[in-house]
Design a protein around this motif. Structure first.
Motif, PDB file in Angstrom:
ATOM      1  N   ILE A   1       0.838  -1.202   0.000  1.00  0.00           N
ATOM      2  CA  ILE A   1       0.000   0.000   0.000  1.00  0.00           C
ATOM      3  C   ILE A   1       0.872   1.250   0.000  1.00  0.00           C
ATOM      4  N   LEU A   2       1.897   1.265   0.837  1.00  0.00           N
ATOM      5  CA  LEU A   2       2.788   2.428   0.898  1.00  0.00           C
ATOM      6  C   LEU A   2       3.504   2.649  -0.422  1.00  0.00           C
ATOM      7  N   ASN A   3       3.947   1.564  -1.045  1.00  0.00           N
ATOM      8  CA  ASN A   3       4.697   1.671  -2.286  1.00  0.00           C
ATOM      9  C   ASN A   3       3.854   2.238  -3.423  1.00  0.00           C
ATOM     10  N   SER A   4       2.539   2.107  -3.320  1.00  0.00           N
ATOM     11  CA  SER A   4       1.654   2.592  -4.382  1.00  0.00           C
ATOM     12  C   SER A   4       1.433   4.096  -4.331  1.00  0.00           C
ATOM     13  N   ASN A   5       1.787   4.732  -3.219  1.00  0.00           N
ATOM     14  CA  ASN A   5       1.560   6.169  -3.080  1.00  0.00           C
ATOM     15  C   ASN A   5       2.623   6.754  -2.159  1.00  0.00           C
ATOM     16  N   LEU A   6       3.685   7.299  -2.739  1.00  0.00           N
ATOM     17  CA  LEU A   6       4.800   7.838  -1.960  1.00  0.00           C
ATOM     18  C   LEU A   6       4.517   9.280  -1.545  1.00  0.00           C
ATOM     19  N   SER A   7       3.447   9.441  -0.778  1.00  0.00           N
ATOM     20  CA  SER A   7       3.048  10.744  -0.277  1.00  0.00           C
ATOM     21  C   SER A   7       3.116  10.733   1.243  1.00  0.00           C
ATOM     22  N   ALA A   8       3.763  11.744   1.826  1.00  0.00           N
ATOM     23  CA  ALA A   8       3.891  11.800   3.280  1.00  0.00           C
ATOM     24  C   ALA A   8       2.522  11.894   3.940  1.00  0.00           C
ATOM     25  N   GLN A   9       1.598  12.626   3.343  1.00  0.00           N
ATOM     26  CA  GLN A   9       0.258  12.750   3.914  1.00  0.00           C
ATOM     27  C   GLN A   9      -0.468  11.403   3.905  1.00  0.00           C
ATOM     28  N   PHE A  10      -0.333  10.667   2.801  1.00  0.00           N
ATOM     29  CA  PHE A  10      -0.962   9.348   2.702  1.00  0.00           C
ATOM     30  C   PHE A  10      -0.361   8.379   3.708  1.00  0.00           C
ATOM     31  N   TRP A  11       0.963   8.346   3.809  1.00  0.00           N
ATOM     32  CA  TRP A  11       1.636   7.453   4.745  1.00  0.00           C
ATOM     33  C   TRP A  11       1.252   7.791   6.183  1.00  0.00           C
ATOM     34  N   TYR A  12       1.197   9.084   6.486  1.00  0.00           N
ATOM     35  CA  TYR A  12       0.889   9.471   7.848  1.00  0.00           C
ATOM     36  C   TYR A  12      -0.561   9.141   8.202  1.00  0.00           C
ATOM     37  N   SER A  13      -1.451   9.286   7.233  1.00  0.00           N
ATOM     38  CA  SER A  13      -2.848   8.920   7.447  1.00  0.00           C
ATOM     39  C   SER A  13      -2.978   7.432   7.733  1.00  0.00           C
ATOM     40  N   LEU A  14      -2.230   6.615   6.982  1.00  0.00           N
ATOM     41  CA  LEU A  14      -2.268   5.173   7.221  1.00  0.00           C
ATOM     42  C   LEU A  14      -1.667   4.825   8.573  1.00  0.00           C
ATOM     43  N   LEU A  15      -0.615   5.538   8.975  1.00  0.00           N
ATOM     44  CA  LEU A  15      -0.009   5.310  10.285  1.00  0.00           C
ATOM     45  C   LEU A  15      -1.017   5.548  11.408  1.00  0.00           C
ATOM     46  N   LYS A  16      -1.779   6.631  11.315  1.00  0.00           N
ATOM     47  CA  LYS A  16      -2.755   6.930  12.351  1.00  0.00           C
ATOM     48  C   LYS A  16      -3.828   5.845  12.426  1.00  0.00           C
ATOM     49  N   ARG A  17      -4.264   5.349  11.264  1.00  0.00           N
ATOM     50  CA  ARG A  17      -5.268   4.284  11.260  1.00  0.00           C
ATOM     51  C   ARG A  17      -4.707   3.003  11.864  1.00  0.00           C
ATOM     52  N   LEU A  18      -3.464   2.689  11.517  1.00  0.00           N
ATOM     53  CA  LEU A  18      -2.846   1.474  12.054  1.00  0.00           C
ATOM     54  C   LEU A  18      -2.727   1.539  13.572  1.00  0.00           C
ATOM     55  N   LYS A  19      -2.404   2.710  14.107  1.00  0.00           N
ATOM     56  CA  LYS A  19      -2.304   2.857  15.558  1.00  0.00           C
ATOM     57  C   LYS A  19      -3.651   2.646  16.226  1.00  0.00           C
ATOM     58  N   PHE A  20      -4.671   3.262  15.658  1.00  0.00           N
ATOM     59  CA  PHE A  20      -5.995   3.105  16.244  1.00  0.00           C
ATOM     60  C   PHE A  20      -6.485   1.669  16.102  1.00  0.00           C
ATOM     61  N   PHE A  21      -6.237   1.078  14.951  1.00  0.00           N
ATOM     62  CA  PHE A  21      -6.600  -0.309  14.691  1.00  0.00           C
ATOM     63  C   PHE A  21      -5.926  -1.242  15.698  1.00  0.00           C
ATOM     64  N   THR A  22      -4.631  -1.045  15.932  1.00  0.00           N
ATOM     65  CA  THR A  22      -3.895  -1.882  16.875  1.00  0.00           C
ATOM     66  C   THR A  22      -4.395  -1.673  18.301  1.00  0.00           C
ATOM     67  N   TYR A  23      -4.710  -0.429  18.628  1.00  0.00           N
ATOM     68  CA  TYR A  23      -5.249  -0.136  19.962  1.00  0.00           C
ATOM     69  C   TYR A  23      -6.572  -0.858  20.173  1.00  0.00           C
ATOM     70  N   ARG A  24      -7.442  -0.872  19.150  1.00  0.00           N
ATOM     71  CA  ARG A  24      -8.736  -1.554  19.278  1.00  0.00           C
ATOM     72  C   ARG A  24      -8.528  -3.049  19.480  1.00  0.00           C
ATOM     73  N   HIS A  25      -7.616  -3.635  18.740  1.00  0.00           N
ATOM     74  CA  HIS A  25      -7.340  -5.061  18.886  1.00  0.00           C
ATOM     75  C   HIS A  25      -6.951  -5.398  20.321  1.00  0.00           C
ATOM     76  N   ILE A  26      -5.995  -4.653  20.836  1.00  0.00           N
ATOM     77  CA  ILE A  26      -5.484  -4.953  22.170  1.00  0.00           C
ATOM     78  C   ILE A  26      -6.538  -4.667  23.224  1.00  0.00           C
ATOM     79  N   HIS A  27      -7.302  -3.611  23.048  1.00  0.00           N
ATOM     80  CA  HIS A  27      -8.321  -3.260  24.030  1.00  0.00           C
ATOM     81  C   HIS A  27      -9.448  -4.298  24.053  1.00  0.00           C
ATOM     82  N   LEU A  28      -9.882  -4.749  22.866  1.00  0.00           N
ATOM     83  CA  LEU A  28     -11.015  -5.665  22.787  1.00  0.00           C
ATOM     84  C   LEU A  28     -10.628  -7.119  23.007  1.00  0.00           C
ATOM     85  N   LEU A  29      -9.452  -7.515  22.518  1.00  0.00           N
ATOM     86  CA  LEU A  29      -9.080  -8.921  22.521  1.00  0.00           C
ATOM     87  C   LEU A  29      -7.844  -9.228  23.355  1.00  0.00           C
TER      88      LEU A  29
END
Length: 508
Positions: free
Chosen positions: A370-398
């Motif tokens: 996914i990162l390789n398809s769009n070498l944009s700092a804004q895109f990468w940073y947006s994905l980073l924020k989602r991954l953090k929230f996604f990981t937090y939900r996993h750990i909190h729920l499971l």
């Protein structure tokens, strides 16, 4: 009054001189630091050249392979150290809007606060440690002169087409020593007169760590193909009550070579454990003479440590890559042909994403593509924020990082819902399975994990199948999972905290 002005001027002059001296010292330290970084980079390039040359040689000596493994590990550690030092300046700017996490979050072990950032970086990446790392690598290079001479004496390997690509995503990464150990086991002479005895090598490791990929690369090695007349594969479905499916079943025979020795190799792939009685019947079935040639070697893979007792030699244990190796691989795949040194902001974000993935092979391949398809700092940073929230939900729920749930294939796994989808919902995955990529055309799989994570395609049903990832190297496996849209589970999000000119706690 003259005395007062004289005192003030003297104090100002003293402060100005002190400021200039401090500024000069800082500049000198910065120049010295940059010089050491350049030296470190040059030494790492020399080590990388030695490693690449050795990887292209057919090295069979165990001691030489161990030295190559140590050299490769030092190279990964050196690059991890260098990149962490180089991108620390770009990191705060690239993350100026990172979401807050609760100080009581299970992700605390991944977190540092900005107040501690300066202290932590100064402790980890101080000048003394940089000098020590540079000294260690210079010592390694000076000790490798004899190794380089010996490597040049080994013949070059015949490269398969998939190994000729520059990108590491098209080659097996980090398993060279394990591969040679298995090949040495297979090519070891079988004692004469011991037709009833079968040599067994157990390979043990967690789910999706690369056991099948490693065995497949071993079986495709020309030395193995020339040695065995038949290579037979038995998957979990081939084993009933200790009875093996006939060799005539479709897909059981992986390779035939009538011109080679009259010996066969059996590959047995298990998911979990096997009882002793079932194993005894399997060995009896392999000795029964129903095969084209007597089975002399067996490779058995499983997630269970219990199969170690089935081996006639020490079991091979596979684990996930260390963080230094993982970063080197992830960086290479994510950037592709782009030089990370030319994109320090992207590299800084990439290091954070690698830390959030926590060594997951599946996550590495999905996110890096996914990162390789769009070498944009804004895109990468947006994905980073989602991954953090996604990981937090996993750990909190499971209670666990998603890496462990994917590897164990246990129960259901929550995925965050992208804003392009309908309402406040969660995606839940079930029935994680894999198929050969050649059979993928027969499945009604349209969506991919990239579609889900980026929100480019909206599902038309509550339940649907998703292609998580399709491997580009043997055995060319496609990983499929079933997704279901559910009402969002109640989750107490961490309260937003006031920022005092600095970032709140965040994942590294």
């Amino acid at each position: 009054m003259d005395t007062f002005f004289s005192a003030v001027l003297g104090d100002l002059l003293s402060r100005s001189i002190s400021f200039m001296i401090d500024r000069y010292k800082q500049q000198q330290q910065s120049v010295e630091e940059e010089s050491r970084l350049q030296q470190l980079h040059r030494v790492l390039l020399r080590i990388e050249a030695i490693v690449e040359e050795a990887d292209g040689r057919l090295i069979t000596n165990r001691a030489m392979l161990q030295q190559l493994g140590m050299l490769r590990e030092m190279m990964y550690r050196g690059y991890y150290f260098l990149d962490g030092f180089r991108y620390r300046i770009a990191q705060p700017h690239a993350q100026d809007e990172v979401g807050d996490l609760s100080p009581f979050s299970p992700l605390k072990r991944f977190c540092i606060s900005t107040r501690d950032r300066k202290t932590t970086i100064s402790e980890i990446l101080e000048k003394k440690e940089l000098q020590e790392m540079l000294g260690r690598l210079k010592t390694v290079v000076s000790d490798m002169q004899e190794f380089v001479v010996l490597v040049s004496g080994y013949p070059r390997m015949k490269r398969q087409p998939y190994c000729s690509y520059l990108l590491l995503e098209n080659c097996m990464f980090g398993r060279q020593i394990e591969k040679e150990r298995i090949i040495n086991f297979l090519l070891a002479p079988h004692p004469l007169g011991d037709e009833e005895d079968i040599d067994v090598l157990p390979i043990i490791g967690p789910g999706r760590v690369g056991k099948s990929t490693l065995v497949e690369h071993v079986c495709r090695d020309e030395r193995v193909r020339e040695y065995f007349s038949t290579t037979v594969f038995y998957g979990p479905d081939s084993i009933g009550d200790g009875d093996l499916a006939p060799l005539t079943d479709t897909g059981a025979i992986k390779h035939r070579n009538p011109a080679s020795s009259k010996l066969s190799l059996a590959i047995i792939e298990l998911v979990d454990e096997m009882d002793d009685e079932t194993w005894r019947r399997i060995l009896q079935s392999l000795r029964s003479g129903d095969h084209v040639a007597p089975v002399s070697k067996i490779i058995i893979t499983s997630r269970s440590n219990k199969i170690a007792t089935f081996g006639t030699t020490k079991a091979l244990h596979l684990g996930f890559l260390p963080k230094e190796d993982f970063w080197y691989f992830f960086k290479t795949v994510a950037f592709g042909s782009t030089n990370p040194e030319e994109e320090p902001k992207l590299a800084s974000i990439c290091m954070e994403i690698a830390a959030v993935l926590n060594g997951s092979f599946m996550g590495l391949n999905i996110v890096a593509s996914i990162l390789n398809s769009n070498l944009s700092a804004q895109f990468w940073y947006s994905l980073l924020k989602r991954l953090k929230f996604f990981t937090y939900r996993h750990i909190h729920l499971l209670g666990e990082h998603p890496r462990y749930l994917y590897n164990a294939n246990s129960g259901r796994t929550y995925i965050w819902m992208h804003e392009n989808y309908c309402g406040d919902s969660d995606l839940v995955t079930y029935n994680y399975y894999q198929v050969n990529s050649a059979r993928l055309n027969g499945l009604q799989t349209v969506l991919t994990s990239r579609d889900i994570l980026t929100g480019t395609v909206k599902p038309q049903a509550a339940k649907y199948e998703v292609l998580e990832w399709q491997s580009s190297i043997p055995p060319y496996i496609s990983y499929i999972t079933q997704y279901e849209i559910l009402a969002q589970q109640k989750l107490m999000l961490p309260p937003k905290r006031k920022r005092s000119g600095a970032l709140s706690e965040e994942l590294v």
